[in-house]
Scaffold this motif. Structure first.
Motif, PDB file in Angstrom:
ATOM      1  N   LYS A 123       1.141  -0.733  -0.111  1.00 50.60           N
ATOM      2  CA  LYS A 123      -0.124  -0.662  -0.199  1.00 50.60           C
ATOM      3  C   LYS A 123       0.827   0.930  -0.118  1.00 50.60           C
ATOM      4  O   LYS A 123       2.256   1.824   1.340  1.00 50.60           O
ATOM      5  CB  LYS A 123      -0.915  -0.168   1.039  1.00 50.60           C
ATOM      6  N   ALA A 177      -9.032   0.053  -0.725  1.00 49.87           N
ATOM      7  CA  ALA A 177      -7.700  -0.614  -0.676  1.00 49.87           C
ATOM      8  C   ALA A 177      -7.128  -1.988  -0.226  1.00 49.87           C
ATOM      9  O   ALA A 177      -6.162  -2.388  -0.363  1.00 49.87           O
ATOM     10  CB  ALA A 177      -6.770   0.908   0.443  1.00 49.87           C
ATOM     11  N   ASN A 178      -7.988  -2.725   0.344  1.00 45.20           N
ATOM     12  CA  ASN A 178      -7.543  -4.040   1.178  1.00 45.20           C
ATOM     13  C   ASN A 178      -8.150  -4.880  -0.296  1.00 45.20           C
ATOM     14  O   ASN A 178      -8.035  -6.139   0.021  1.00 45.20           O
ATOM     15  CB  ASN A 178      -9.192  -4.232   2.226  1.00 45.20           C
ATOM     16  N   LYS A 179      -8.114  -4.505  -0.968  1.00 38.20           N
ATOM     17  CA  LYS A 179      -9.235  -5.397  -2.202  1.00 38.20           C
ATOM     18  C   LYS A 179      -7.608  -5.697  -3.103  1.00 38.20           C
ATOM     19  O   LYS A 179      -7.650  -6.648  -3.372  1.00 38.20           O
ATOM     20  CB  LYS A 179      -9.842  -4.764  -3.193  1.00 38.20           C
ATOM     21  N   LEU A 225      -5.018   5.273   5.554  1.00 36.57           N
ATOM     22  CA  LEU A 225      -4.239   4.269   5.167  1.00 36.57           C
ATOM     23  C   LEU A 225      -3.255   4.463   6.694  1.00 36.57           C
ATOM     24  O   LEU A 225      -1.801   4.847   6.052  1.00 36.57           O
ATOM     25  CB  LEU A 225      -3.412   3.629   4.118  1.00 36.57           C
ATOM     26  N   GLU A 236     -14.459   5.405   4.199  1.00 39.15           N
ATOM     27  CA  GLU A 236     -14.575   3.817   4.548  1.00 39.15           C
ATOM     28  C   GLU A 236     -14.965   3.414   3.358  1.00 39.15           C
ATOM     29  O   GLU A 236     -14.623   2.123   2.710  1.00 39.15           O
ATOM     30  CB  GLU A 236     -16.474   4.100   5.257  1.00 39.15           C
ATOM     31  N   ARG A 250     -10.803   2.669   2.079  1.00 34.93           N
ATOM     32  CA  ARG A 250     -10.074   1.617   2.800  1.00 34.93           C
ATOM     33  C   ARG A 250     -10.685   0.103   2.172  1.00 34.93           C
ATOM     34  O   ARG A 250     -10.057  -0.714   2.343  1.00 34.93           O
ATOM     35  CB  ARG A 250     -10.724   1.276   4.359  1.00 34.93           C
ATOM     36  N   ALA A 251     -11.650   0.347   2.332  1.00 35.83           N
ATOM     37  CA  ALA A 251     -12.419  -0.669   1.425  1.00 35.83           C
ATOM     38  C   ALA A 251     -12.087  -1.620   0.247  1.00 35.83           C
ATOM     39  O   ALA A 251     -11.401  -2.599   0.076  1.00 35.83           O
ATOM     40  CB  ALA A 251     -14.046  -0.830   1.313  1.00 35.83           C
ATOM     41  N   ASP A 280      -3.328  -4.011  -4.132  1.00 41.83           N
ATOM     42  CA  ASP A 280      -1.805  -3.657  -3.966  1.00 41.83           C
ATOM     43  C   ASP A 280      -1.938  -2.351  -5.099  1.00 41.83           C
ATOM     44  O   ASP A 280      -2.998  -2.520  -5.503  1.00 41.83           O
ATOM     45  CB  ASP A 280      -0.562  -4.268  -5.092  1.00 41.83           C
TER      46      ASP A 280
END
Ligand code: DC
Length: 219
Positions: free
Chosen positions: A2, A116-118, A133, A110, A113-114, A120
């Motif tokens: 990230k 970014a979590n999926k 982050l 929100e 972040r969702a 790189d």
């Protein structure tokens, strides 16, 4: 991996984020585009930043979709591709004003972040390293002189055929910096662990190699 890129308007964040995403083969998320989309919708509906109830209803009934076509990010607002409209100069101030409203930030952070979590990814914005982050693998804080940032924005707008006055752009950028740095919730500031890069006078290739060198150290 990230990567967080923050800094004031026109410092080269989105140019560099796009470039790094292409070089590293990772996803790029332009978080400013999301604030621009909300600012545009509120403007179209005649809602002011102070009208919290109406704004909350707008947020509850808004769908922002980020799509990628040939590596280019498209912003789809309630089914309408607004990628071009959100780049118009007047939308910059709207985005900055609406981004200072906490309920707007909570909703968009929100989503960010969702996303970014999926995968790189590299995110660029104002609060990525400090708030969205905080555990990013590497954080950059890009700056450039007001003079150079004005020239870059002027070139970008005139290339798109927008009529603009350089002095007004300079004033608008300076006001927006002030707004973004002085809002209460997640203001623009350098994260303590961010690497600061002044891009004044540097070309894209030079900044890319400086950033890649730093990324290699943490890979
Ligand atoms: O990066 P940009 O110029 O497209 O951003 C437009 C505005 O959105 C900027 O003035 C402040 C706001 N913004 C924010 O508050 N937080 C982010 N992560 C990204 C943008």
């Amino acid at each position: 991996m990230k990567i967080a890129i923050d800094g004031p308007s026109g410092a080269g964040k989105s140019t560099m984020a796009k470039k790094l995403a292409a070089v590293l083969g990772i996803t790029y998320l332009d978080t400013g585009a999301m604030y621009r989309a909300i600012g545009l919708k509120a403007y179209r509906e005649g809602i002011a930043t102070t009208q919290e109830d109406k704004l909350q209803r707008l947020l509850d009934n808004t769908e922002i979709n980020i799509q990628y076509k040939d590596g280019i990010q498209k912003i789809v607002l309630d089914g309408e591709d607004v990628s071009l409209q959100i780049r118009e100069h007047y939308v910059s101030k709207l985005a900055s004003d609406f981004s200072a409203v906490p309920i707007v930030r909570l909703k968009l952070v929100e989503m960010q972040r969702a996303l970014a979590n999926k995968a790189d990814c590299v995110l660029d914005g104002r609060d990525i390293g400090t708030y969205v982050l905080p555990d990013a693998d590497i954080k950059f804080y890009l700056t450039a002189s007001l003079e150079e940032r004005t020239e870059r924005r002027y070139a970008e707008l005139t290339a798109r055929g927008e009529k603009c006055d350089k002095e007004k752009i300079r004033q608008d950028i300076s006001n927006r910096d002030y707004n973004d740095m002085h809002r209460e919730f997640a203001p623009l500031k350098k994260a303590e662990d961010a690497i600061e890069l002044d891009t004044t006078g540097l070309d894209i290739e030079t900044v890319t190699s400086l950033m890649i060198k730093e990324i290699k150290k943490v890979q």
